[in-house]
Design a protein around this motif. Structure first.
Motif, PDB file in Angstrom:
ATOM      1  N   LYS A   1      -6.521   3.308   5.400  1.00 47.30           N
ATOM      2  CA  LYS A   1      -6.817   4.347   4.381  1.00 47.30           C
ATOM      3  C   LYS A   1      -8.262   5.171   4.272  1.00 47.30           C
ATOM      4  O   LYS A   1      -8.019   5.976   3.892  1.00 47.30           O
TER       5      LYS A   1
ATOM      6  N   ASN B   1       0.317   1.026  -3.698  1.00 49.14           N
ATOM      7  CA  ASN B   1       0.722   2.672  -2.785  1.00 49.14           C
ATOM      8  C   ASN B   1      -0.184   2.875  -1.338  1.00 49.14           C
ATOM      9  O   ASN B   1      -1.275   2.925  -0.963  1.00 49.14           O
ATOM     10  N   PRO B   2       1.284   2.745  -0.369  1.00 47.17           N
ATOM     11  CA  PRO B   2       2.989   3.167  -0.871  1.00 47.17           C
ATOM     12  C   PRO B   2       3.198   1.181  -1.057  1.00 47.17           C
ATOM     13  O   PRO B   2       2.223   0.503  -0.432  1.00 47.17           O
ATOM     14  N   PRO B   3       4.128   0.937  -1.544  1.00 45.63           N
ATOM     15  CA  PRO B   3       4.844  -0.022  -2.347  1.00 45.63           C
ATOM     16  C   PRO B   3       5.145  -0.646  -0.270  1.00 45.63           C
ATOM     17  O   PRO B   3       5.441   0.016   0.317  1.00 45.63           O
TER      18      PRO B   3
ATOM     19  N   ARG C   1      10.814  -1.112   1.437  1.00 42.30           N
ATOM     20  CA  ARG C   1       9.780  -0.296   0.551  1.00 42.30           C
ATOM     21  C   ARG C   1       9.853   1.348   1.257  1.00 42.30           C
ATOM     22  O   ARG C   1       9.868   1.856   2.062  1.00 42.30           O
ATOM     23  N   GLU C   2       8.343   1.282   0.783  1.00 41.22           N
ATOM     24  CA  GLU C   2       7.811   2.861   1.632  1.00 41.22           C
ATOM     25  C   GLU C   2       6.989   2.524   2.817  1.00 41.22           C
ATOM     26  O   GLU C   2       5.992   3.447   2.622  1.00 41.22           O
ATOM     27  N   SER C   3       6.311   1.782   3.808  1.00 42.38           N
ATOM     28  CA  SER C   3       5.601   1.413   4.184  1.00 42.38           C
ATOM     29  C   SER C   3       5.720   1.729   5.409  1.00 42.38           C
ATOM     30  O   SER C   3       4.902   1.086   5.938  1.00 42.38           O
TER      31      SER C   3
END
Lengths: 339, 339
Positions: free
Chosen positions: B263, B288-290, B332-334
């Motif tokens: 990030k 964020n992201p999960p 999840r979303e990673s």
DNA sequence: TTGCGCAAGTTAAACGTTTAACTAGGATTA
DNA sequence: TAATCCTAGTTAAACGTTTAACTTGCGCAA
């Protein structure tokens, strides 16, 4: 072969009854005999059998410890420390602790903890808020109860609480001593007894020093005393007052949120504004600046609960109903003398 | 007056021995009699006295649970969940759990937990790494031991572990299935068996899919698998490879650190780089992201330990030595399909 | 018909303490 | 001196189970 009271009796040259009387600290035994018996016990490394004891005395030697799942699993080890306190004190009072958690959805026809149903405890410690239905069901069992950090809405139970009022006073006094006059109170829902008491302490100390209590400096709107709410509350407080020089937050979580907001808008802590929290949570140490706060001695809460419960169990006609555990000001770097 | 086995016997019109045999599930009793007795037990709401039982059977009905202070007080409720698992299983196997913590400075002449000295447990569960001196002292007591999430350096003890190798395989396979080929391994000290096994799973899966295992993609230098080290390791890994499209971090904490670094330097997760963690810690949900990760079923670790211990206690000549609890991929979303 | 084996209980001792009731002997009182 | 009271113990029953050893009745083989 396990060593029994008979072996001790034989070795000490007395009857088993005498040994038993020595163990239970009965005064009927002379110092000489007592010493002899104690020596035999030590030499043989004897420990009385809990089962045999329990059988005749109708005591189990166990205490139950009940709290809800989410209290136990909280990341902040508040209740785990309280438990450790009970464990420690249980040692002294010769009890074992049986810990059990409760789903926070506990309803009237859910089964009670197993140690209650099987009558395997002499008393029960309840830590933190629990469903009222639990207390109602528990009352029928006639087991001595003690509450920690929660005032049940009904019944007359012994309670162990931290001294929130005096904590509020101490925190406020600390800020006053540093020269602050415009001290804000950053609180949550006043329905919560702890928060209400901390506010009482704040007001009392201001009045004592002839500082007017201004409602514009008091924020009690937040539904939950959490970080996010602290952020918001700080923002709203600042929008109404431009001369706040210090903040007493009702807990560390809200203090953290407030500090975050101040950092975001470029106000230096403690340069411009001093902040005091409450609780002394673990993560404070890594904070920048480290938070001045009121430390709650969690271990002591547990210790006092066991003491209280132990008194109840052995000595029914006891007067003590409520124990207030004193709290302590921990000065770190988030507060500063006003210039 | 407490209800005893005699009351049940009278009500059912049998001897107390018969009632006892029914309770202990002895096959010598006919179905008819068994039913009668069971009904009487229910009608009278009878529960056998633990003390009386313990006295004659020489069992306490208790299991000890030992872990170090800092494991118990960790903010991530890993061991508390394991404990909850043992509590749950103890119910089924009719045991009570006695939890005690140990200072991590435990030395050879510190006293053993009280339930050991007073022989108030039939077996002991040890969770997480504990000082070797403890194990040495404990061995002399001839109490059955079971370890969870820790392989003691000596002795032959039954152990319950999570399936790290298969977890490493699953995580890696997930990334491969998404089309990734340049998959980095972000690890800590390989001395730690869990981390070593996760690495084994990673390598194995790559080989299975004919992807070359490159040491340039593997980071195992970090002394502790914590967030800060994840940050550093990600940085160093990226400086050596410019084509990494996915990362398998040996645990969530390191994954968090890696995500933070990405990030900071403006690399999108999972847009540019996919990340898989391991553990499924609580705080992941707010990330964020999960984070896609491998969930470790902590409850099951506890459950299996009690099962294993219970087998040992009742049936000494049991073969099971090691239980591997399966882990589970949580998407999840990673992570994302490579474009 | 006798003897044996088995199924389904029962009897009674044992587990290791506590404690109410008793006792022996010395001190105190009348 | 005799009666009474203490002190410092002892004796023995009781607590509520489990379990080894025993009993009873029945079916079956010889």
């Amino acid at each position: 072969m396990k060593i029994t009271i008979k072996d001790v009796a034989k070795k000490a040259g007395v009857s088993t009854a005498t040994v038993s009387l020595v163990i239970t600290n009965n005064s009927r035994i002379s110092q000489d005999t007592r010493k002899k018996v104690l020596k035999a016990i030590k030499d043989l490394d004897y420990t009385p059998s809990r089962s045999a004891r329990g059988l005749v005395s109708k005591k189990t030697g166990n205490l139950g410890f009940i709290l809800t799942d989410d209290h136990f699993l909280r990341t902040e080890p508040f209740y785990t420390r309280i438990f450790l306190g009970t464990e420690f004190a249980a040692h002294v009072h010769d009890f074992y602790i049986l810990l059990t958690t409760l789903p926070n959805t506990f309803s009237i026809d859910d089964p009670l903890p197993r140690f209650v149903r099987e009558k395997n405890v002499d008393g029960i410690i309840i830590a933190g808020k629990v469903p009222t239905t639990l207390i109602q069901k528990l009352e029928k069992y006639k087991i001595p109860l003690v509450f920690i950090d929660y005032v049940p809405p009904m019944g007359e139970f012994p309670i162990v609480l931290m001294d929130n009022i005096s904590g509020g006073e101490t925190a406020t006094k600390h800020l006053i001593d540093l020269g602050h006059k415009n001290i804000a109170f950053l609180g949550g829902d006043v329905q919560h007894p702890s928060i209400a008491d901390r506010l009482v302490g704040y007001k009392r100390m201001l009045e004592k020093h002839n500082i007017t209590v201004s409602s514009k400096l008091i924020s009690t709107g937040s539904p939950e005393p959490i970080k996010e709410e602290g952020y918001k509350a700080m923002k709203s407080l600042l929008s109404k007052n431009n001369n706040i020089s210090a903040v007493f937050a009702c807990n560390d979580a809200m203090a953290l949120g407030a500090m975050q907001y101040l950092k975001d808008i470029g106000i230096d802590v403690p340069g411009k504004i001093s902040i005091v929290g409450f609780d002394d949570i673990e993560s404070n140490i890594f904070l920048n600046p480290p938070l001045t706060t009121i430390r709650v001695p969690k271990i002591d809460l547990g210790v006092e609960a066991v003491k209280l419960l132990s008194e109840r169990i052995t000595n029914k006609n006891i007067a003590r109903k409520k124990v207030l555990v004193p709290v302590e000001l921990i000065i770190r770097e988030s507060t500063r003398k006003i210039s």
